[in-house]
Scaffold this motif. Structure first.
Motif, short mmCIF file in Angstrom:
data_model
loop_
_atom_site.label_atom_id
_atom_site.label_comp_id
_atom_site.label_asym_id
_atom_site.label_seq_id
_atom_site.Cartn_x
_atom_site.Cartn_y
_atom_site.Cartn_z
N ASP A 74 121.28 41.74 59.19
CA ASP A 74 120.73 40.96 58.03
C ASP A 74 120.40 39.32 58.08
OD1 ASP A 74 121.24 43.43 56.77
OD2 ASP A 74 123.16 43.05 56.13
N LEU A 75 120.91 38.99 59.36
CA LEU A 75 120.76 37.37 59.38
C LEU A 75 119.45 36.96 59.85
CD1 LEU A 75 124.10 36.81 61.72
CD2 LEU A 75 123.93 36.44 59.13
N PRO A 76 119.00 35.86 59.34
CA PRO A 76 117.81 35.38 59.72
C PRO A 76 117.93 34.98 61.16
CG PRO A 76 118.69 33.83 58.22
CD PRO A 76 119.73 35.10 58.06
N GLU A 77 116.47 34.81 61.88
CA GLU A 77 116.71 34.67 63.29
C GLU A 77 117.50 33.19 63.55
OE1 GLU A 77 116.26 34.76 67.26
OE2 GLU A 77 116.19 36.31 65.84
N ARG A 78 117.15 32.48 62.60
CA ARG A 78 117.71 30.90 62.82
C ARG A 78 119.05 31.08 62.71
NH1 ARG A 78 116.73 25.66 58.79
NH2 ARG A 78 118.06 24.22 60.03
N GLU A 79 119.78 31.87 61.85
CA GLU A 79 121.20 31.87 62.13
C GLU A 79 121.78 32.82 63.26
OE1 GLU A 79 123.30 33.16 58.35
OE2 GLU A 79 121.63 32.29 57.22
N MET A 80 121.00 33.65 63.72
CA MET A 80 121.22 34.49 64.54
C MET A 80 121.18 33.65 66.20
SD MET A 80 122.27 37.75 65.40
CE MET A 80 122.75 38.34 67.01
N ARG A 81 120.38 32.70 66.15
CA ARG A 81 120.42 31.66 67.44
C ARG A 81 121.58 31.11 67.37
NH1 ARG A 81 114.64 30.91 66.09
NH2 ARG A 81 115.39 28.73 65.05
N GLY A 82 122.38 30.71 66.15
CA GLY A 82 123.66 30.04 66.47
C GLY A 82 124.88 31.28 66.72
N ILE A 83 124.51 32.20 66.57
CA ILE A 83 125.56 33.28 66.96
C ILE A 83 125.63 33.33 68.58
CG2 ILE A 83 126.32 35.81 66.90
CD1 ILE A 83 126.77 34.73 64.02
N ARG A 84 124.21 33.62 68.94
CA ARG A 84 124.05 33.90 70.39
C ARG A 84 124.40 32.67 71.11
NH1 ARG A 84 118.61 34.89 69.16
NH2 ARG A 84 117.97 36.91 68.29
N GLY A 85 125.36 32.94 71.97
CA GLY A 85 125.67 31.78 73.14
C GLY A 85 127.10 31.16 72.60
N GLY A 86 127.32 31.54 71.26
CA GLY A 86 128.56 30.77 70.60
C GLY A 86 129.57 31.89 70.18
N SER A 87 129.11 32.58 69.05
CA SER A 87 130.38 33.50 68.72
C SER A 87 129.97 34.95 69.55
CB SER A 87 129.94 33.98 67.23
OG SER A 87 130.21 32.84 66.38
N MET A 88 128.89 35.14 70.05
CA MET A 88 128.66 36.34 71.02
C MET A 88 127.59 35.93 72.04
SD MET A 88 127.34 39.91 69.86
CE MET A 88 125.71 39.12 68.86
N ALA A 89 128.46 36.21 73.31
CA ALA A 89 127.40 35.71 74.56
C ALA A 89 127.43 36.74 75.49
CB ALA A 89 128.27 34.52 75.39
N MET A 90 126.08 36.81 76.27
CA MET A 90 125.92 37.94 77.07
C MET A 90 125.76 37.56 78.67
SD MET A 90 123.12 40.86 76.49
CE MET A 90 122.88 42.33 77.68
N ILE A 91 126.41 38.43 79.65
CA ILE A 91 126.24 38.03 80.88
C ILE A 91 125.12 39.19 81.46
CG2 ILE A 91 127.27 38.32 83.21
CD1 ILE A 91 129.90 37.69 81.97
N PHE A 92 123.82 38.71 81.60
CA PHE A 92 122.92 39.62 82.14
C PHE A 92 123.12 40.53 83.38
CE2 PHE A 92 121.19 36.90 78.82
CZ PHE A 92 120.46 37.88 77.78
N GLN A 93 122.32 41.61 83.54
CA GLN A 93 122.58 42.31 84.86
C GLN A 93 121.97 41.61 86.03
OE1 GLN A 93 121.61 46.30 84.58
NE2 GLN A 93 122.04 46.85 86.58
N GLU A 94 120.55 40.93 85.98
CA GLU A 94 119.98 40.53 86.76
C GLU A 94 120.13 38.88 86.65
OE1 GLU A 94 118.70 39.30 89.82
OE2 GLU A 94 118.40 41.81 89.85
#
Length: 661
Positions: A74-94
């Motif tokens: 339900d979050l707009p993309e602007r708020e989602m960018r604040g979540i990514r890397g902060g509250s939720m981060a990802m280690i990619f396979q490659e």
């Protein structure tokens, strides 16, 4: 209380075709939830759905994902960018595709620190060095100024992990975080993630196909198949009594020393394409316990006991659960007594097909306008070994120790500096090229994408004048495809039309096309799922028994070594530090380096182990340490180790070690 709640998540194409089909799970703070399964089951797509980083044409069709109090969809993309890397981060396979090639690794980590931690300047640089040091990168203060292309694959993966941890996430999504790492670095990284969890309460979604990593890291496990979760349980329950036939087959496919004289229980077929099964159990075409109901009705989710559920008709009736749970054993196909006797035959020097004496491969270091030689990279530095006819010699060691260089030097794909190689009683000559062939680590990269399989297999035969005319070669190609378990009609298809395991079978068929006596296999199963790995190992063993092939098997997977190899050489910084029969080396390791490698291997039986953590990384082969090369990292080092390289010590007739103690 759950930190992450995923409820009936459906991700797929705009047409409604589901890739991830109605999965639900929860992860509490400080908990690790592992998603386990073969490639193509939808594990990575699940992770990308949570991060809202789906590729073009794919969308989250329905379901809810809640992180803390935030409904992510339900979050707009602007708020989602604040979540990514902060509250939720990802280690990619490659990591090679995820790092920016025109920015230093330090600058990329500082970006995260500035955005999510508000750090800049000297404080950000200091924190960046601490993060790189924490994931085991040696000389971190220098490495922060290097670019991704200057780092090895394992180091790039560690940079990705450091970048993910830089934002101090509440949830870490780790997609195959240790696939490219040696067992020693893998153990170090997993310990770092566990320590971070203990200190911060971070939750982790771990995506992997490595059962050993799951056994040591996960608290709860979801087994995923064809877009659905087939079974979910605590780690203890899943490893003690797997319920779903698919889970049972994954465990049965694991290579182990105790199964040497048996074929591994490989899972026939492959994961079905999305949308190909609209009713019935999706695993039914590959399940040896399926009956009519499995093909007619889709099984519902059944709670077997508290915390453990399964999607299988075997457990639909509560009163039958006890019998179903106990009746889960899988039978292995046993080899004949003759095969077992051949496999356990005593190795004798007279039976050797390959003899290598004091082989050196040095690469010159050139500097200046005139490109003068100012040093040598000693990739292989005095290796001697022998391989018996019809037997397998495994070469193990960390990345950068010279294993692949040794294999290529034996084939003269790169020139050797010194030493002697005798194959089948004759000094190595170009005319013997057909007798020694190589199976490369990445089958997709080693197969010409513009050629059909028939052309790929015939190319080597034509070059080496094997097989007579074209018609005779096509008959030979049909026989090769039969041997490696592929349909004859497959020879008119291109490499991209096959799965990873099928491409590896094509690479093996290409090597066999010229009837070699020795195959050099460079990490042939490292990128494969455990089920496909079992198929390839069964194939290699059956071909060895049928054709009396010899293998030089290069790997860092010690479970594969225990299952397939007769002898083992442990390599460190261009030299063999220990060699002997598989049982001797793996059961009674003598060299401190071998002991450290074995201590780092995850166990699925839950038994406690004492991990020996090695200091630093491999020294540079351009400037190897004086004395014993392992001395700077050895926990038992003495003054004599720094002064003199240890001679060979015979522990038994079949076990030799280079160590002063």
């Amino acid at each position: 209380m759950s930190l992450l709640k995923v409820n009936h998540l459906v991700t797929g194409l705009a047409s409604g075709l589901a890739i991830v089909d109605g999965i639900s799970f929860e992860i509490a703070a400080g908990e690790t939830f592992a998603l386990l399964g073969e490639s193509g089951c939808g594990k990575s797509m699940t992770a990308l759905s949570l991060m809202r980083l789906l590729p073009d044409g794919v969308a989250n069709l329905s379901g809810d994902v809640v992180l803390g109090e935030a409904a992510l969809f339900d979050l707009p993309e602007r708020e989602m960018r604040g979540i990514r890397g902060g509250s939720m981060a990802m280690i990619f396979q490659e990591p090679g595709l995820s790092l920016n090639p025109v920015m230093t690794v330090g600058a990329q980590i500082v970006e995260v620190l500035a955005l999510h931690q508000g750090l800049s300047g000297a404080l950000a640089q200091q924190r960046c060095v601490e993060l790189l040091d924490g994931v085991g990168i040696p000389d971190a203060a220098r490495r922060v100024h290097e670019y991704p292309f200057q780092l090895s694959g394992g180091m790039k993966q560690r940079v990705m992990i450091a970048m993910a941890l830089a934002g101090k996430p509440r949830l870490l999504v780790a997609d195959e975080p240790t696939t490219a790492l040696d067992v020693t670095i893998q153990a170090q990284v997993l310990q770092l993630l566990r320590d971070t969890q203990a200190a911060t309460g971070m939750a982790m979604l771990l995506i992997t196909h490595d059962l050993g990593v799951v056994a040591e890291t996960a608290h709860r496990v979801g087994v995923m198949y064809a877009g659905q979760i087939a079974e979910q349980a605590s780690r203890q329950e899943l490893f003690a009594r797997p319920l779903h036939p698919y889970t049972q087959k994954l465990f049965a496919a694991l290579p182990q020393a105790g199964l040497r004289d048996q074929a591994l229980a490989a899972i026939a077929g492959s994961v079905p394409p999305m949308g190909s099964i609209v009713q019935g159990c999706r695993f039914a075409p590959r399940c040896d316990r399926a009956w009519e109901l499995c093909r007619e009705k889709t099984p519902e989710w059944t709670i077997v006991n508290q915390g453990q559920g399964v999607r299988c008709h075997l457990y639909n009736r509560i009163e039958e659960q006890k019998d179903r749970i106990e009746d889960r054993g899988l039978r292995f196909e046993e080899k004949t007594s003759k095969a077992a006797a051949r496999f356990n035959a005593i190795l004798t020097p007279q039976a050797s097909i390959l003899e290598v004496s004091d082989l050196h491969v040095h690469f010159p270091i050139r500097k200046g306008i005139l490109q003068r030689v100012v040093g040598q990279v000693k990739a292989v530095d005095g290796v001697s070994l022998s391989i018996a006819k019809g037997k397998t010699l495994a070469i193990v060691g960390e990345s950068g120790c010279g294993k692949t260089t040794l294999g290529k030097a034996l084939l003269q794909l790169i020139p050797s500096t010194a030493g002697r190689v005798v194959f089948d009683g004759r000094e190595r000559v170009r005319g013997q090229r057909a007798s020694m062939q190589m199976v490369f680590q990445d089958p997709y990269a080693s197969l010409n994408p513009k050629m059909r399989v028939a052309e790929i297999l015939e190319e080597g035969m034509s070059a080496l004048k094997v097989g007579g005319n074209s018609a005779a070669r096509q008959v030979h190609i049909d026989g090769l495809l039969d041997k490696v378990g592929l349909e004859r009609a497959a020879k008119w298809r291109y490499p991209h039309e096959f799965s990873g395991g099928q491409r590896q079978r094509i690479a093996i068929a290409r090597a066999l096309a010229v009837s070699p006596g020795l195959l050099i296999c460079d990490e042939p199963t490292s990128a494969l799922d455990v089920s496909v790995q079992a198929q390839i190992l069964n194939l290699l063993k059956s071909l060895q028994l049928e054709l009396d092939l010899s293998y030089l098997f290069i790997t860092h997977n010690l479970a594969v070594v225990a299952y397939l190899a007769h002898e083992v050489c442990v390599m460190y910084l261009g030299r063999i530090v220990e060699r002997g029969s598989t049982d001797d080396v793996l059961t009674h390791p003598a060299h401190p380096y071998t002991q450290a490698l074995l201590s780092a291997v995850p166990r699925i039986d839950g038994a406690a182990r004492e991990y020996i953590r090695l200091a630093g990384d491999l020294p540079s082969p351009a400037n190897p340490p004086a004395g014993c090369h392992f001395a700077p990292r050895c926990p038992a080092v003495q003054d004599i180790c720094r002064a003199h390289y240890p001679p060979a010590v015979n522990i038994s007739e079949s076990h030799v070690v280079h160590c002063h103690f």
